[in-house]
Scaffold this motif. Structure first.
Motif, mmCIF file in Angstrom:
data_model
loop_
_atom_site.group_PDB
_atom_site.id
_atom_site.type_symbol
_atom_site.label_atom_id
_atom_site.label_comp_id
_atom_site.label_asym_id
_atom_site.label_seq_id
_atom_site.Cartn_x
_atom_site.Cartn_y
_atom_site.Cartn_z
ATOM 1 N N ARG A 305 27.880 4.124 -54.948
ATOM 2 C CA ARG A 305 28.643 2.973 -55.422
ATOM 3 C C ARG A 305 29.718 2.524 -54.432
ATOM 4 O O ARG A 305 29.846 1.317 -54.159
ATOM 5 C CB ARG A 305 29.254 3.297 -56.785
ATOM 6 N N PRO A 306 30.489 3.447 -53.849
ATOM 7 C CA PRO A 306 31.441 3.001 -52.827
ATOM 8 C C PRO A 306 30.775 2.360 -51.615
ATOM 9 O O PRO A 306 31.363 1.467 -50.990
ATOM 10 C CB PRO A 306 32.166 4.297 -52.436
ATOM 11 N N VAL A 307 29.556 2.801 -51.279
ATOM 12 C CA VAL A 307 28.852 2.188 -50.154
ATOM 13 C C VAL A 307 28.513 0.735 -50.478
ATOM 14 O O VAL A 307 28.606 -0.151 -49.610
ATOM 15 C CB VAL A 307 27.579 2.984 -49.803
ATOM 16 N N ILE A 308 28.156 0.467 -51.726
ATOM 17 C CA ILE A 308 27.910 -0.924 -52.156
ATOM 18 C C ILE A 308 29.174 -1.756 -51.947
ATOM 19 O O ILE A 308 29.129 -2.871 -51.406
ATOM 20 C CB ILE A 308 27.478 -0.971 -53.638
ATOM 21 N N GLY A 309 30.311 -1.200 -52.364
ATOM 22 C CA GLY A 309 31.579 -1.911 -52.170
ATOM 23 C C GLY A 309 31.883 -2.129 -50.703
ATOM 24 O O GLY A 309 32.380 -3.203 -50.310
ATOM 25 N N TRP A 310 31.594 -1.126 -49.883
ATOM 26 C CA TRP A 310 31.821 -1.252 -48.438
ATOM 27 C C TRP A 310 30.971 -2.382 -47.859
ATOM 28 O O TRP A 310 31.461 -3.183 -47.049
ATOM 29 C CB TRP A 310 31.479 0.082 -47.783
ATOM 30 N N ALA A 311 29.719 -2.448 -48.241
ATOM 31 C CA ALA A 311 28.830 -3.497 -47.727
ATOM 32 C C ALA A 311 29.323 -4.881 -48.116
ATOM 33 O O ALA A 311 29.210 -5.840 -47.336
ATOM 34 C CB ALA A 311 27.407 -3.270 -48.249
ATOM 35 N N ASN A 312 29.889 -4.996 -49.295
ATOM 36 C CA ASN A 312 30.386 -6.300 -49.768
ATOM 37 C C ASN A 312 31.617 -6.757 -48.993
ATOM 38 O O ASN A 312 31.943 -7.944 -48.989
ATOM 39 C CB ASN A 312 30.699 -6.214 -51.258
ATOM 40 N N GLU A 313 32.308 -5.808 -48.348
ATOM 41 C CA GLU A 313 33.549 -6.142 -47.649
ATOM 42 C C GLU A 313 33.350 -6.348 -46.151
ATOM 43 O O GLU A 313 34.332 -6.398 -45.408
ATOM 44 C CB GLU A 313 34.575 -5.020 -47.871
ATOM 45 N N LEU A 314 32.118 -6.451 -45.696
ATOM 46 C CA LEU A 314 31.865 -6.574 -44.263
ATOM 47 C C LEU A 314 32.109 -7.973 -43.714
ATOM 48 O O LEU A 314 32.016 -8.189 -42.501
ATOM 49 C CB LEU A 314 30.427 -6.142 -43.949
ATOM 50 N N GLY A 315 32.384 -8.905 -44.592
ATOM 51 C CA GLY A 315 32.707 -10.246 -44.115
ATOM 52 C C GLY A 315 31.497 -11.081 -43.760
ATOM 53 O O GLY A 315 31.606 -12.062 -43.021
ATOM 54 N N ARG A 316 30.340 -10.716 -44.279
ATOM 55 C CA ARG A 316 29.123 -11.474 -44.047
ATOM 56 C C ARG A 316 28.161 -11.177 -45.196
ATOM 57 O O ARG A 316 28.364 -10.235 -45.960
ATOM 58 C CB ARG A 316 28.471 -11.078 -42.719
ATOM 59 N N ILE A 317 27.127 -11.965 -45.319
ATOM 60 C CA ILE A 317 26.093 -11.674 -46.308
ATOM 61 C C ILE A 317 25.294 -10.454 -45.827
ATOM 62 O O ILE A 317 24.837 -10.403 -44.690
ATOM 63 C CB ILE A 317 25.140 -12.869 -46.489
ATOM 64 N N MET A 318 25.160 -9.468 -46.720
ATOM 65 C CA MET A 318 24.372 -8.275 -46.411
ATOM 66 C C MET A 318 23.242 -8.147 -47.423
ATOM 67 O O MET A 318 23.458 -8.269 -48.639
ATOM 68 C CB MET A 318 25.237 -7.016 -46.470
ATOM 69 N N ASN A 319 22.031 -7.942 -46.925
ATOM 70 C CA ASN A 319 20.908 -7.617 -47.799
ATOM 71 C C ASN A 319 20.981 -6.119 -48.097
ATOM 72 O O ASN A 319 20.931 -5.303 -47.173
ATOM 73 C CB ASN A 319 19.575 -7.928 -47.117
#
Length: 989
Positions: A305-319
């Motif tokens: 779950r924290p990895v999902i949050g990390w991906a959302n905060e990368l400043g770009r669209i992530m698949n």
């Protein structure tokens, strides 16, 4: 996210349960959707011979396992004789007749009858004799050809194509209408740099070819471990920079070609490395505006779950592709082996489902994530559909060859998008992938398996995982103990250190940077600070131990065992100091130093537990009116003489075994490693063992000879060379007035590993490198000679040479080091002289630092096994070949060497393993694994012949050798008659 990595399962699930819990009214809608999906799945199971074949031969049957095992190995076997033996081995014991005529598919029934006939052909008293005769008469190996065709057909079920062109063409077939693919170039972890380069080129080519048909919407999946053979935390700087550069090149090419690229998930120990690489690529200005970059997240991870949050905060669209997880069983085993505090993943399937749902809800709400939900579970899919409502800005994913029927209606009628994860590569290359995926989805707890179980109702299949986990309070699965409890109530497992955690590793490296003693303090007398007794004359030391024996022997066994338990705790408390001494004095690598301390701890706790259970008086049977009691008691003063290659574990193992059985001990460490022995003896005294019951006698061979020659010594435990063991044995027998003194000797061996053509080369090479070169080859159990079946020798050696090239030789205090220096100048000179004498026969030799006692890891070819006449105790591996059909003769040749310590076998033929087990004269046989790292209590260690006397260290019989067995027989009728007999009541009257 780091604190969650090994947090207790209930703590992690607490927050996940609330997120995954259904809102009032949602359950009914989800159940309705799931019921329809179940109907679609069941209809698909009866549609087509492939699905019916897989349904008929499920993994809960011996026939399903046999087929999987055959498919895993058959296509890589180059020689007909071994192929026939493999067919006989896998088909011969299964009950194929029980499946005959049961399927609705004529093709499946025909295949089953073929297997029935095949079994009849190969079941000639467990041999392939009938098969051989039939082939001989027919003039062609038609059974072998038929099996080969069947295995290739199985390969096609799970592999989309042998190359990217074939895979994209197959995706255009009608059965894939409406679906897109994510092509995986079947890149398992690379073992060599050339392997990694080939995988990189295959990814680059795939991106280019898929880009030409970008309108199809296909994508590429990349496995980072396929791009670097040393993708490990200890090699962080080396691998992360190289992988970032390669992934950047692939990502830029994918962006240029207008296709998506997803980084696959790896084992939990690589997660932080993966995130660093992915984060750097996500931030590249060259990729701005490209929304095709993505990553996979494994829901079984406590950090998902924290990895999902990390991906959302990368400043770009992530698949983000959310999967249940691919390495569950290996992660469990590795955590147990390493003795870590807790698991990095959930131990219950339902807990993983809860985590998956909580992550899915987060992904649907995340503004910078395009979600991809990979699942074959109808309830999971129905829940996501309910939560998503009318949205279509996400996709589902399934594995090629699995989950057919689940998504077809959703895609073709309801407008949802589904991508097929599609492996690409030659069928020989699918081995590990196929096995892992099938086992994953065939496990008893998996939805795919449960769906085929006719005893389970729809209500059982669609039970709410949140309610399941809430009912048990989020607790760990009761059949999966924490590593500390691995050995049950008998004893605690030794605690490990997570060297795959970068921060922890850095702390450990700082801790071992300096030894807790000044080297000059130990020169000449083998002592380190006040912990070590001052140098004593041998006579006086033995005299003190002899005088202390009566009191120590009379100490109750429970008290003696308690001393060992306290010593184990002290060893763990001072683990950092002990590791530092091991690194600097014994030249051990960081991981080997940790293993040294853990083994010493295990010896203490194991022998304490065995003493409590096995040294109690035993009442023996006899006639009425008589009492017979056997007691196990100490014999007197024992000498324990330890080697330098395990200066703590073996030193203490021998010593505490003698002590807990009631003996006193004079302990002589190797002259090269007195400091760690001194530290250990100091801790033993601190644990409550009297100073006169355990006396350290450092020194060289002359001290050892004086100890052994003293008639007050009642036993000797020795680990070292065979020549020294012979000298000790002669010394113990020279004085005819002296009692017959027991000798426990563990010596070396010409340890061999046999590899046949069914073995998986990648696994063989990994285990050979570990067995031959770890600890600079300075283990008694180390691999000395590799015997390869002729047909696979050259290809295996090519891979082995590449794997050797990836080794790091250097300072043992550096965590990047795989191979450190040898112990001293004498060993160095001896090994280098021999190595140079065989230079014309080198297969591979590495460059090493000029400064230091480094012996280059070297593989040397032998014309015949007879050329190797002695053990070479260092990083030197000998290689020779053997012919198919000559397994028994090969074993006999190894036995003829006279040594009998360890032997290895790599084979997928169970009967070959049975043959080696029956014929090998070796104390420890290792099948399809490395030959080093025996675990106390699990793999008792010790040899026979020229390799030792037994009994095995760390085994259930070891303590008895240190004991005197005494029996007291008492006539209880001598005073007043047999009261027990006279007082018997009449029974049955």
């Amino acid at each position: 996210m780091r604190p969650l990595h090994r947090a207790p399962e209930p703590d992690v699930l607490k927050g996940l349960l609330e997120s995954a819990r259904l809102a009032p009214g949602e359950r009914n809608g989800i159940m309705a959707r799931a019921g329809g999906l179940l109907a679609d799945l069941r209809a698909a199971q009866n549609d087509g011979w492939v699905n019916q074949f897989l349904q008929e031969y499920r993994l809960n049957s011996s026939e399903g396992v046999a087929l999987l095992s055959l498919a895993e190995a058959f296509l890589r076997v180059p020689d007909p004789e071994t192929a026939d033996a493999l067919i006989a081995d896998k088909l011969g014991d299964a009950n194929w007749r029980a499946h005959a005529g049961k399927s609705n598919s004529k093709l499946v029934n025909s295949a089953t009858w073929g297997l029935v006939v095949g079994r009849a052909l190969v079941s000639d008293s467990g041999s392939a004799g009938v098969l051989k005769r039939l082939i001989s008469r027919a003039g062609e190996p038609f059974v072998r050809q038929a099996v080969g065709a069947a295995m290739k057909m199985m390969g096609e079920i799970f592999v989309m194509g042998r190359n990217i062109g074939e895979a994209t063409k197959r995706m255009r077939k009608p059965e894939h209408k409406g679906f897109t693919a994510s092509f995986d170039m079947l890149g398992e972890a690379a073992r060599t740099f050339p392997d990694a380069e080939r995988y990189f080129q295959s990814y680059a080519q795939a991106i280019a070819e898929v880009g030409e048909s970008a309108t199809a919407g296909h994508s590429i999946s990349v496995k980072l471990s396929a791009l670097h053979p040393r993708y490990e935390v200890a090699q962080w700087d080396r691998s992360v920079s190289a992988l970032t550069e390669m992934l950047e090149a692939l990502a830029v090419s994918a962006a240029h070609n207008g296709i998506a690229l997803t980084v696959d998930a790896e084992e939990s120990e690589r997660l932080e490395m993966s995130l660093e690489i992915i984060g750097k690529i996500a931030a590249l200005p060259a990729l701005k505006g490209w929304d095709g970059f993505g990553m996979a997240v494994q829901a079984y991870s406590k950090r998902a779950r924290p990895v999902i949050g990390w991906a959302n905060e990368l400043g770009r669209i992530m698949n983000v592709r959310l999967v249940k997880g691919a390495y569950w069983d290996s992660e469990i085993k590795r955590t147990q082996e390493q003795g870590l505090s807790d698991y990095p993943l959930f131990t219950r399937k339902a807990a993983t489902d809860v985590s998956y749902l909580a992550c899915a809800k987060d992904m649907l709400a995340a503004p910078n994530i395009f979600p991809a939900f990979a699942s074959h579970n109808a309830l999971t899919v129905a829940t996501i559909l309910e939560w998503a409502g009318p949205r279509r800005d996400f996709e589902f994913q399934r594995l090629h060859g699995m989950g057919e029927g689940l998504y077809e209606r959703l895609v073709r009628e309801d407008g949802y998008h589904c991508r097929i994860y599609a492996p690409v590569g030659g069928h020989r290359d699918l081995l590990a992938y196929l096995v892992r995926r099938l086992l994953e989805n065939g496990a008893n707890s998996s939805f795919v398996h449960q769906l085929a179980d006719e005893h389970l109702s729809d209500e059982d299949l669609l039970a709410d995982p949140v309610e399941k986990i809430a009912k048990v309070g989020g607790t760990r699965h009761p059949s999966i103990p924490l590593p500390i409890d691995l050995f049950g109530p008998e004893r605690r497992n030794s605690a490990g250190i997570d060297l795959q955690d970068r921060e922890i590793l850095a702390d450990v490296v700082r801790g071992v940077s300096k030894p807790p003693f000044v080297p000059s303090e130990v020169e000449g007398r083998g002592a380190s600070d006040e912990r070590v007794s001052t140098a004593l004359d041998t006579n006086g030391a033995i005299g003190r131990a002899h005088a202390a024996f009566p009191a120590w022997s009379a100490t109750p066994v429970e008290e003696r065992a308690a001393c060992l338990d306290r010593l184990a705790d002290l060893l763990e408390d001072q683990r950092a100091e002990l590791m530092a001494i091991a690194v600097h004095e014994a030249k051990k690598t960081v991981s080997d130093a940790l293993g040294e301390v853990r083994e010493a701890v295990d010896f203490c706790r194991y022998y304490a537990a065995r003493a409590r259970e096995g040294l109690q008086p035993i009442e023996l049977p006899g006639p009425t009116g008589e009492r017979n009691v056997m007691r196990m008691e100490g014999k007197g003063v024992w000498a324990t003489i330890a080697p330098w290659n395990f200066p703590l574990a073996i030193f203490l193992g021998q010593t505490v075994a003698a002590l807990v059985t009631g003996n006193t001990v004079v302990a002589k460490p190797a002259p090269q490693t007195p400091a760690i022995a001194g530290w250990a003896v100091g801790l033993a005294h601190e644990a409550g063992i009297p100073e006169d019951a355990l006396i350290l006698l450092p020194g060289g061979p002359e001290v050892g000879a004086a100890i052994v020659g003293d008639p007050r010594i009642m036993g000797v435990a020795f680990t070292g060379s065979t020549a020294t063991a012979r000298r000790i044995a002669r010394s113990l027998l020279e004085d005819e007035s002296r009692p017959l003194v027991p000798l426990i000797a563990e010596t070396g061996g010409i340890n061999a590993m046999i590899v046949d053509s069914t073995a998986l080369p990648e696994q063989v090479v990994q285990d050979v490198v570990t067995s031959a070169f770890r600890s600079a080859g300075q283990r008694c159990s180390a691999l000395r000679v590799l015997l390869l079946q002729e047909e696979i020798a050259e290809s295996t050696l090519e891979m082995l040479s590449g794997a050797m090239e990836a080794l790091v030789v250097g300072d043992p205090a550096d965590p990047r080091t795989d191979v450190g220096p040898v112990i001293d100048e004498t060993a160095h000179a001896r090994l280098m002289t021999y190595r140079e004498s065989r230079k014309a026969h080198w297969i591979k030799s590495l460059d090493v630092p000029m400064e230091g006692l480094f012996v280059p890891p070297t593989a040397i070819r032998l014309g015949d096994l007879s050329e190797l006449t002695q053990e070479w105790f260092g990083p030197i591996l000998h290689v020779c070949t053997w012919k198919a059909g000559e397994l028994e003769a090969t074993i006999a040749a190894i036995n003829a060497k006279g040594y009998g310590l360890t032997m290895g076998l790599h084979s997928r033929i169970a009967r070959n393993a049975d043959t080696v087990e029956a014929l090998a004269r070796a104390g420890n046989l290792y099948v399809n694994r490395s030959m080093i790292g025996a675990i106390v209590g699990s793999q008792p260690f010790g040899g026979e012949g020229l390799s030792g006397t037994g009994p095995k260290a760390g085994g259930p019989h070891y303590l008895y050798r240190f004991c005197a067995e005494r029996v007291t027989s008492t006539d209880t009728t001598s005073a007043g008659g047999n009261a027990t007999l006279l007082s018997l009541d009449d029974v049955g009257i």
